[in-house]
Design a protein around this motif. Structure first.
Motif, PDB file in Angstrom:
ATOM      1  N   GLY A  25     -28.546   3.376 -14.980  1.00 19.84           N
ATOM      2  CA  GLY A  25     -29.431   3.223 -16.131  1.00 19.84           C
ATOM      3  C   GLY A  25     -29.992   4.508 -16.664  1.00 19.84           C
ATOM      4  N   LEU A  26     -29.764   5.671 -16.014  1.00 20.21           N
ATOM      5  CA  LEU A  26     -30.307   6.920 -16.535  1.00 20.21           C
ATOM      6  C   LEU A  26     -29.644   7.293 -17.845  1.00 20.21           C
ATOM      7  CD1 LEU A  26     -30.743   9.183 -13.388  1.00 20.21           C
ATOM      8  CD2 LEU A  26     -32.492   8.065 -14.731  1.00 20.21           C
ATOM      9  N   ALA A  27     -28.345   7.003 -17.951  1.00 22.81           N
ATOM     10  CA  ALA A  27     -27.641   7.289 -19.201  1.00 22.81           C
ATOM     11  C   ALA A  27     -27.868   6.141 -20.162  1.00 22.81           C
ATOM     12  CB  ALA A  27     -26.147   7.465 -18.930  1.00 22.81           C
ATOM     13  N   SER A  28     -28.296   6.472 -21.344  1.00 24.80           N
ATOM     14  CA  SER A  28     -28.559   5.429 -22.325  1.00 24.80           C
ATOM     15  C   SER A  28     -27.262   5.039 -23.019  1.00 24.80           C
ATOM     16  CB  SER A  28     -29.549   5.933 -23.388  1.00 24.80           C
ATOM     17  OG  SER A  28     -30.767   6.263 -22.788  1.00 24.80           O
ATOM     18  N   PRO A  29     -27.116   3.787 -23.420  1.00 18.95           N
ATOM     19  CA  PRO A  29     -25.950   3.395 -24.181  1.00 18.95           C
ATOM     20  C   PRO A  29     -25.875   4.217 -25.461  1.00 18.95           C
ATOM     21  CG  PRO A  29     -27.165   1.478 -23.428  1.00 18.95           C
ATOM     22  CD  PRO A  29     -28.016   2.681 -23.142  1.00 18.95           C
ATOM     23  N   ALA A  30     -24.668   4.352 -25.958  1.00 19.15           N
ATOM     24  CA  ALA A  30     -24.478   5.141 -27.165  1.00 19.15           C
ATOM     25  C   ALA A  30     -25.258   4.547 -28.325  1.00 19.15           C
ATOM     26  CB  ALA A  30     -22.993   5.204 -27.514  1.00 19.15           C
ATOM     27  N   SER A  31     -25.412   3.266 -28.326  1.00 17.85           N
ATOM     28  CA  SER A  31     -26.180   2.636 -29.399  1.00 17.85           C
ATOM     29  C   SER A  31     -26.652   1.276 -28.935  1.00 17.85           C
ATOM     30  CB  SER A  31     -25.319   2.487 -30.658  1.00 17.85           C
ATOM     31  OG  SER A  31     -24.152   1.758 -30.374  1.00 17.85           O
ATOM     32  N   ALA A  32     -27.766   0.832 -29.441  1.00 21.25           N
ATOM     33  CA  ALA A  32     -28.267  -0.506 -29.118  1.00 21.25           C
ATOM     34  C   ALA A  32     -27.783  -1.432 -30.212  1.00 21.25           C
ATOM     35  CB  ALA A  32     -29.792  -0.507 -29.043  1.00 21.25           C
ATOM     36  N   THR A 414     -18.140 -11.671 -27.852  1.00 19.77           N
ATOM     37  CA  THR A 414     -19.462 -12.245 -28.088  1.00 19.77           C
ATOM     38  C   THR A 414     -20.036 -12.997 -26.887  1.00 19.77           C
ATOM     39  OG1 THR A 414     -18.464 -14.250 -29.053  1.00 19.77           O
ATOM     40  CG2 THR A 414     -19.030 -12.450 -30.559  1.00 19.77           C
ATOM     41  N   SER A 415     -19.260 -13.108 -25.803  1.00 19.59           N
ATOM     42  CA  SER A 415     -19.795 -13.690 -24.575  1.00 19.59           C
ATOM     43  C   SER A 415     -19.805 -12.665 -23.446  1.00 19.59           C
ATOM     44  CB  SER A 415     -18.976 -14.917 -24.157  1.00 19.59           C
ATOM     45  OG  SER A 415     -19.676 -15.675 -23.186  1.00 19.59           O
ATOM     46  N   SER A 416     -19.718 -11.378 -23.802  1.00 18.04           N
ATOM     47  CA  SER A 416     -19.735 -10.289 -22.818  1.00 18.04           C
ATOM     48  C   SER A 416     -20.703  -9.211 -23.280  1.00 18.04           C
ATOM     49  CB  SER A 416     -18.338  -9.671 -22.659  1.00 18.04           C
ATOM     50  OG  SER A 416     -17.378 -10.636 -22.282  1.00 18.04           O
ATOM     51  N   VAL A 417     -21.089  -8.352 -22.344  1.00 17.37           N
ATOM     52  CA  VAL A 417     -22.011  -7.273 -22.675  1.00 17.37           C
ATOM     53  C   VAL A 417     -21.589  -6.009 -21.936  1.00 17.37           C
ATOM     54  CG1 VAL A 417     -23.606  -7.913 -20.825  1.00 17.37           C
ATOM     55  CG2 VAL A 417     -24.443  -6.583 -22.757  1.00 17.37           C
ATOM     56  N   ASN A 418     -21.725  -4.865 -22.597  1.00 18.20           N
ATOM     57  CA  ASN A 418     -21.505  -3.564 -21.967  1.00 18.20           C
ATOM     58  C   ASN A 418     -22.833  -2.941 -21.564  1.00 18.20           C
ATOM     59  OD1 ASN A 418     -18.781  -3.844 -22.509  1.00 18.20           O
ATOM     60  ND2 ASN A 418     -18.577  -1.862 -23.524  1.00 18.20           N
ATOM     61  N   PHE A 419     -22.776  -2.097 -20.528  1.00 16.70           N
ATOM     62  CA  PHE A 419     -23.933  -1.293 -20.142  1.00 16.70           C
ATOM     63  C   PHE A 419     -23.683   0.143 -20.609  1.00 16.70           C
ATOM     64  CE2 PHE A 419     -23.306  -4.298 -16.370  1.00 16.70           C
ATOM     65  CZ  PHE A 419     -23.988  -5.329 -16.987  1.00 16.70           C
ATOM     66  N   SER A 481     -28.926  -1.311 -21.543  1.00 22.23           N
ATOM     67  CA  SER A 481     -29.130  -0.894 -20.157  1.00 22.23           C
ATOM     68  C   SER A 481     -28.956  -2.078 -19.220  1.00 22.23           C
ATOM     69  CB  SER A 481     -30.541  -0.314 -19.984  1.00 22.23           C
ATOM     70  OG  SER A 481     -30.904  -0.282 -18.623  1.00 22.23           O
ATOM     71  N   VAL A 482     -28.363  -1.830 -18.059  1.00 25.23           N
ATOM     72  CA  VAL A 482     -28.157  -2.892 -17.094  1.00 25.23           C
ATOM     73  C   VAL A 482     -29.485  -3.497 -16.642  1.00 25.23           C
ATOM     74  CG1 VAL A 482     -28.173  -1.369 -15.066  1.00 25.23           C
ATOM     75  CG2 VAL A 482     -26.872  -3.502 -15.000  1.00 25.23           C
ATOM     76  N   TRP A 483     -30.559  -2.709 -16.672  1.00 23.30           N
ATOM     77  CA  TRP A 483     -31.863  -3.228 -16.259  1.00 23.30           C
ATOM     78  C   TRP A 483     -32.421  -4.206 -17.286  1.00 23.30           C
ATOM     79  CZ3 TRP A 483     -32.357  -2.360 -11.392  1.00 23.30           C
ATOM     80  CH2 TRP A 483     -31.831  -1.197 -10.834  1.00 23.30           C
ATOM     81  N   LEU A 484     -32.193  -3.941 -18.574  1.00 21.91           N
ATOM     82  CA  LEU A 484     -32.595  -4.898 -19.600  1.00 21.91           C
ATOM     83  C   LEU A 484     -31.787  -6.188 -19.465  1.00 21.91           C
ATOM     84  CD1 LEU A 484     -32.969  -2.618 -22.771  1.00 21.91           C
ATOM     85  CD2 LEU A 484     -34.792  -3.608 -21.363  1.00 21.91           C
ATOM     86  N   ARG A 485     -30.505  -6.038 -19.156  1.00 21.73           N
ATOM     87  CA  ARG A 485     -29.667  -7.226 -19.000  1.00 21.73           C
ATOM     88  C   ARG A 485     -30.081  -8.033 -17.766  1.00 21.73           C
ATOM     89  NH1 ARG A 485     -28.153  -8.368 -23.708  1.00 21.73           N
ATOM     90  NH2 ARG A 485     -27.196 -10.132 -22.611  1.00 21.73           N
ATOM     91  N   LEU A 486     -30.544  -7.369 -16.723  1.00 20.29           N
ATOM     92  CA  LEU A 486     -31.041  -8.093 -15.559  1.00 20.29           C
ATOM     93  C   LEU A 486     -32.220  -8.969 -15.944  1.00 20.29           C
ATOM     94  CD1 LEU A 486     -31.055  -8.648 -12.499  1.00 20.29           C
ATOM     95  CD2 LEU A 486     -32.553  -6.653 -12.241  1.00 20.29           C
ATOM     96  N   GLY A 487     -33.134  -8.423 -16.742  1.00 21.49           N
ATOM     97  CA  GLY A 487     -34.271  -9.216 -17.191  1.00 21.49           C
ATOM     98  C   GLY A 487     -33.840 -10.430 -17.993  1.00 21.49           C
TER      99      GLY A 487
END
Length: 514
Positions: A25-32, A414-419, A481-487
């Motif tokens: 999670g230290l590296a931010s995604p290229a875009s939200a 649309t049913s998947s997510v990248n970190f 971020s994987v941490w946002l996806r965990l929430g």
């Protein structure tokens, strides 16, 4: 590793590899790029499972793909159907054009694989082995972070990176003819091969059927065995008064789910697949719901419950759990005890410890470190696996879409997510690989579901291209971020939010499989 581009079969313990110091999670995604979260929706009654469950698994998963000449937009009635604001893209997207470009891009990426992909796989195996070497070499010491982290990363990377992409056929075309690092040879056929290639709680043959076939080609449908919202519906429906119980259950699953849920559920799917192939009459006793319901340890009630139709306790332990349990928690501590006793007898250990006392201390410390590593690797895997297809900004679907059809490609996105992904620009190298290694290479879930047969290196190259392609066609591409996806995943499991439902009126009839 018997691959044509490099002599990898002599590789045991690596001599050197970069120190993995990055944190998830230290590296931010290229875009939200995720769409705004929808309002919490009312629960939708579970849709009746399609009749395809009566058909053999492979027949259901590999129907004919609609030809390009027949591709068209949803019927006119769908164009007038009312949609929620967050779903307005559905009425505007040109699925035929999107699907065509997805197929073409996947073909270009696959044709571009070669020597570089094999070298990259070799480097990732070295990193994984280095983690294992550090963990095993230090596990006899008092419980410590280095041992636990090394053992945990070793276990997870061997599964989510090496086994995962090899079992999908990501390196089939780079094989030298021996077949070891191919989808038909890796970890299959014997306990010895499993121990050499990928030893974990899950039986590789079972995981190949459950994950590579059923999950990948039924993503977001009720028949998807890894659909978190459906699998944990009982937990979601618990009253608010029992909220503390919900979170205790979630915590328990987080650190035990591989052996408690994934091992028995994948083996159940394998058993069902065999029963279908053999036209087993016992299938008549199993409702569609029972076949789709998740299976966890204890479901078969000591041979008296319904899961005894799938397998027995003895078969499950001997074939599935036993090899990993015996190796990891009995043989490794025993080896540490033997080594410590030998060193003590030779006067090598400081303090002049007696051989028996040294053996006992080494075995106990090793066992504690191994158990802590098991809890950590379960939690780490839960963080990057359970969150891949769960959230109130991802979709569930009715009806089954034909593989490689326009609807299929749209559903995978649309049913998947990248970190966070590498350097976010399709670049690769040690820095990008560190980010992806710590995510178990599951941070390219969108690209992986579009083309599961590609290599790890290809996904690094594909991510920015797919992101641009989705922006061009107006298809939501979710990366956070994987941490946002965990929430968001915990919110779904706890029943606070629900996944979006793709409007059935917009299903393209020519893409749907009866």
């Amino acid at each position: 590793v018997h691959l044509s581009a490099s002599k990898m079969n002599n590789m045991e313990i690596p001599r050197a590899a970069p120190l993995l110091l990055l944190l998830l999670g230290l590296a931010s995604p290229a875009s939200a790029l995720s769409a705004s979260s929808p309002l919490v929706r009312a629960r939708v009654a579970a849709a009746t499972a399609p009749a395809v469950h009566a058909s053999p698994l492979l027949r259901r998963l590999h129907p004919p793909v609609a030809s390009a000449a027949t591709l068209q937009q949803p019927d006119a009635a769908a164009s007038t159907a009312a949609v929620a604001p967050e779903d307005e893209w559905i009425a505007r997207v040109d699925l035929a054009a999107f699907g065509k470009e997805c197929r073409e891009l996947g073909s270009r990426l696959e044709k571009g694989q070669g020597e570089a992909d094999v070298k990259h796989l070799k480097r990732m195996i070295l990193w994984s082995n280095l983690c294992g070497a550090v963990g095993v070499a230090t596990m006899w010491m008092k419980p410590n972070f280095i041992s636990v982290m090394g053992l945990s990363l070793w276990t997870m990377s061997r599964w989510t990176m090496i086994a995962h992409h090899t079992c999908h056929g990501g390196y089939n075309k780079q094989d030298d003819g021996t077949g070891r690092f191919t989808s038909l040879g890796f970890a299959l056929g014997s306990v010895q091969r499993r121990a050499m290639d990928w030893l974990d709680w899950m039986l590789p043959e079972a995981w190949n059927v459950e994950h590579n076939q059923l999950h990948h080609y039924s993503l977001g449908e009720d028949s998807d065995p890894d659909l978190v919202e459906r699998n944990l519906d009982n937990l979601r429906q618990m009253p608010a008064l029992l909220a503390p119980v919900k979170y205790l259950v979630i915590a328990f699953l987080t650190v035990t789910w591989k052996w408690f849920y994934y091992a028995p559920n994948t083996f159940k799917v394998l058993s069902l697949n065999r029963m279908r192939r053999e036209a087993d009459p016992r299938l008549e006793k199993l409702s569609t719901q029972l076949q789709e319901d998740p299976c966890v340890v204890g479901d078969w009630h000591f041979l008296l419950g319904p899961s005894s139709l799938f397998f027995s306790n003895v078969e499950f332990f001997v074939r599935v759990l036993g090899p990993f349990f015996t190796t990891r928690f009995l043989l490794l501590p025993a080896a540490a005890a033997a080594a410590a006793a030998a060193l003590a007898a030779g006067g090598v250990l400081p303090g002049g410890a007696e051989p028996l006392a040294a053996a006992h201390a080494a075995a106990a410390a090793s066992l504690v470190n191994l158990v802590l590593a098991e809890l950590l690797t379960n939690a780490h895997a839960f963080l990057v696996v359970a969150t891949n297809h769960c959230g109130d900004d991802l979709y569930r679907f009715e009806q089954h879409a034909a593989p490689r059809s326009p609807s299929f490609y749209m559903r995978q996105v649309t049913s998947s997510v990248n970190f966070a992904t590498g350097d976010g620009r399709g670049g690769h190298g040690h820095a990008a690989d560190c980010v992806d290694f710590l995510h178990g290479w599951l941070n390219y879930q969108i690209e992986h579901h579009l083309w599961p047969q590609l290599s790890m290196l290809s996904y690094q190259k594909a991510a920015p291209l797919v992101r641009d392609l989705c922006a061009k066609h107006g298809v939501p591409y979710v990366q956070e971020s994987v941490w946002l996806r965990l929430g968001k995943t915990i919110s779904i499991i706890a029943g606070r939010t629900s996944m979006r439902r793709y409007p059935a009126a917009f299903n393209r009839p020519q893409d749907m499989v009866a």
